[in-house]
Design an enzyme around this catalytic site. Structure first.
Site, PDB file in Angstrom:
ATOM      1  N   THR A 150      78.440  57.661  27.320  1.00 52.83           N
ATOM      2  CA  THR A 150      79.269  56.647  27.996  1.00 52.83           C
ATOM      3  C   THR A 150      79.328  55.397  27.111  1.00 52.83           C
ATOM      4  O   THR A 150      80.208  55.280  26.273  1.00 52.83           O
ATOM      5  CB  THR A 150      78.732  56.326  29.398  1.00 52.83           C
ATOM      6  N   LYS A 158      71.920  61.281  26.016  1.00 51.08           N
ATOM      7  CA  LYS A 158      72.783  60.108  26.102  1.00 51.08           C
ATOM      8  C   LYS A 158      71.997  59.007  26.806  1.00 51.08           C
ATOM      9  O   LYS A 158      71.148  59.268  27.655  1.00 51.08           O
ATOM     10  CB  LYS A 158      74.078  60.402  26.862  1.00 51.08           C
ATOM     11  N   THR A 172      64.568  58.700  31.604  1.00 49.20           N
ATOM     12  CA  THR A 172      65.428  57.544  31.854  1.00 49.20           C
ATOM     13  C   THR A 172      66.750  57.617  31.126  1.00 49.20           C
ATOM     14  O   THR A 172      67.174  56.665  30.502  1.00 49.20           O
ATOM     15  CB  THR A 172      64.686  56.270  31.465  1.00 49.20           C
ATOM     16  N   GLU A 187      71.614  48.861  24.262  1.00 47.39           N
ATOM     17  CA  GLU A 187      72.773  47.972  24.278  1.00 47.39           C
ATOM     18  C   GLU A 187      72.468  46.671  23.538  1.00 47.39           C
ATOM     19  O   GLU A 187      71.554  45.940  23.903  1.00 47.39           O
ATOM     20  CB  GLU A 187      73.217  47.721  25.718  1.00 47.39           C
ATOM     21  N   ASN A 212      77.354  43.903  28.949  1.00 40.97           N
ATOM     22  CA  ASN A 212      77.095  44.064  30.376  1.00 40.97           C
ATOM     23  C   ASN A 212      77.762  43.044  31.280  1.00 40.97           C
ATOM     24  O   ASN A 212      77.721  43.174  32.500  1.00 40.97           O
ATOM     25  CB  ASN A 212      75.593  44.074  30.635  1.00 40.97           C
ATOM     26  N   SER A 225      84.613  46.031  35.010  1.00 40.48           N
ATOM     27  CA  SER A 225      85.956  45.531  35.294  1.00 40.48           C
ATOM     28  C   SER A 225      86.997  46.086  34.326  1.00 40.48           C
ATOM     29  O   SER A 225      86.670  46.498  33.232  1.00 40.48           O
ATOM     30  CB  SER A 225      85.967  44.009  35.222  1.00 40.48           C
TER      31      SER A 225
END
Lengths: 412, 412
Positions: free
Chosen positions: A160, A186, A197, A284, A407, A412
């Site tokens: 993702t 992933k 996790t 991230e 994040n 949105s």
């Protein structure tokens, strides 16, 4: 950078390994269109009859139907197929979400003429939107007739917010046969250690009893997946499954007294270790890979908790991002962990250089080697509690502007 | 913006209140020069003879000598002076740090001809650098003869990364006399609830027994300071002290059966509540003030833990920063809290609008009012667990690029 990857490839990325085919495993991908991604988002693995399965799952109590059903169906020990949906986690979607998973299981079971509990489903992506049944049905139908694909295609398709495809491989000699392990994973955010996790899948042609495979997977996860954290947030969908087709032809492993069991366990640990590190390397916003080694704790579990307190501390992670040898923040994180610690026996170091020993800053502390170490990509933090023999290593990444950027506008 | 405040004033700042003089309390500030700040960094409060004291302290086991000595000296119940050093926390500095604190206590005690255990010292700033004794001695000497200063001067002087001066005041009628409370606080980062999570000082002219003052302070802290978090990192120096000079002339409060005890407790709760909110409003990088209200938990303490799991979640905090109604991340944070929760009775809302009820996204969910609410500065998150009568509210701020900027180069 593929069009579905909105963020730059992690500077800590590793190239995808050459994973050989695993007898009894066929991978296919298709496009269900869960998101407007313009790429495949549904992964299908078909497994030979008699494949053993083991699994570990998130402890998040708001887990998805996929996790609930998977956890229940591990008990019967056999698997014929795996379906992974990317772009929609289907978590917190109530009976509609559960019906969507059961429909996928039925569709695949009908095709393979197998019990539906031998079909395992995972979904990853946004929480709270029921998986659209029509898209799933069409996607699964397309996958069932798609040509076989590569390991890297499958690894790309389960991703993702991942910025690179992640896989690992190993071999072991068992009962005179070489068995092969191939694995993909992933995960990038919502990564915190509480069982597995992220989504990870290990495939092997080794013959092994499901119960023993489960024991080995739980053990391997404890020291790998359960020792990583990106952001302390535990996902509602996390799953690691291991599938063993038995096609290598070895005498089935049933316990540690089976010949070759130690070699297989070592190979399984190796791939889990690799996958866990790759998830952190795609954390991230990550710019640095951090290993926190804790020694001198009253137990190994206590060392792990202290390590995680350090690895989850925003102040420690931002200090590393800033290449700042701020060992005082490590002291703080040790002290807040809620584990036995004594200020006056505590030692802290970076990159093998002690900054403080037994509760005192070193009088002759030279920050130069530490500063040089912190400019690198692979950082180590050493903590000795000076209390006992407990030890653990946990892995994390730094906390950067990239994490905020990713994040603050993900949904949105 | 004063020269010692390197960061822009928080957009959530509040103006400093008009705090009246408190009889028996004299405030003075001086410059010890712990940092190259060009401003006062040492605050001295002289207290009338007979002043009662109470205190709550960090639970971080790597706490400073200031905390250790303060915790021990609260027991005798009396205070004559408070010294606060800003720019150096003196934590993790071993015997040298302890000697520096004891030297300050001795210096002030000699001046006031009081036992040294009636002199309370706090220090805040970088961890791991012993407080320089010579600078402290000169700073204290200057403070002892400095002219009295204002509440705002004192509030400015105890600050470090704070971007605005923070204070609160209240009155209560006790035994026919109006008693006054004046309070100041500092704190912006390394803020997490585990006892008192910053430096806060409450002064009052009320006459009250030290033991009862301690009971009231512990109770007030539980619902205020212990219900805030900026970054989940618990400081090594956190301290809240309450000083009661008795100069109002009321019959001393000794318990809840004393006339006016309820009024005084309410006033104390009020100032603690105000101070706690102000710390969040100055949270490092904060752009939004977030109240998380949890109802329907199995107990109040369970509700608080669920609230803190939400308030400490980087993914929830970045979603609020991005004005994104990503209630799925709230579900995740509820589920990872380790407290009783049931996906199928869980409801989530923002700004009074439910997004999901009893485990299901609302079919007629209208995101418009939620989106409008999230564009504001004061955000509420409502969570109903649907299990029992337990409830709690915790407060935090969003996680922004500002937090990263402030903390990636704080020490260097």
């Amino acid at each position: 950078m593929p069009p579905h990857m909105p963020h730059a490839v992690s500077p800590l990325a590793r190239s995808f390994p050459a994973i050989p085919p695993i007898a009894g495993v066929t991978l296919r991908v298709a496009r269900a269109g869960y998101k407007d991604w313009g790429r495949c988002d549904l992964t299908y693995a078909e497994l030979a009859e008699g494949t053993a399965v083991a699994g570990v799952f998130t402890r998040n109590v708001c887990c998805s139907s996929e996790v609930e059903l998977g956890r229940a169906n591990i008990a019967q020990g056999k698997a014929r197929a795996l379906v992974v949906n990317a772009g929609n986690s289907n978590a917190f979607t109530g009976y509609r979400g559960r019906e969507a998973v059961e429909a996928i299981m039925d569709q695949v079971a009908a095709r393979l003429a197998c019990p539906r509990e031998q079909v395992f489903v995972s979904s990853t992506g946004v929480i709270g939107v029921p998986l659209p049944k029509d898209k799933a049905r069409a996607g699964v139908a397309a996958a069932l007739i798609a040509p076989p694909c590569s390991w890297q295609d499958a690894a790309d398709t389960i991703g993702t917010t991942d910025t690179f495809a992640k896989g690992a491989t190993a071999t072991a000699v068992v009962d005179g046969r070489t068995v092969t392990l191939g694995a993909i994973v992933k995960g990038s955010g919502m990564i915190a250690p509480d069982m597995a996790t992220m989504l990870g899948y290990v495939f092997t042609d080794c013959a092994i009893a499901p119960g023993f495979l489960q024991d080995l997977l739980v053990k391997a996860s404890a020291a790998t997946f359960n020792c990583i954290t990106v952001d302390s947030d535990t996902s509602t969908s996390d799953t690691v499954l291991a599938f063993a087709t038995g096609k290598a032809g070895n005498a089935p492993l049933t316990g540690f007294d089976s010949a070759g069991a130690d070699a297989f366990a070592a190979a399984l640990n190796h791939v889990c270790h690799q996958l866990a590190h790759l998830v952190v390397r795609d954390g991230e916003g990550a710019q640095k890979f951090i290993a926190v080694s804790v020694t001198g704790a009253t137990s190994d579990e206590s060392a792990r908790k202290v390590g995680l307190s350090i690895a989850n501390s925003p102040l420690v992670k931002t200090a590393i991002a800033g290449e700042d040898a701020n060992w005082g923040r490590v002291v703080m994180a040790v002290g807040k962990a809620g584990e036995p610690a004594d200020r006056d026996t505590l030692s802290i170091g970076f990159g093998g250089t002690w900054c403080a020993r037994k509760g005192l800053p070193l009088a002759d502390y030279d920050e130069a080697p530490v500063a040089a170490h912190l400019k690198g990509q692979d950082i180590t933090i050493e903590v000795d509690l000076g209390l006992g023999e407990g030890r653990a290593t946990v892995w994390t990444c730094d906390l950067t502007h990239g994490y905020i950027s990713i994040n603050a506008d993900y949904r949105s």
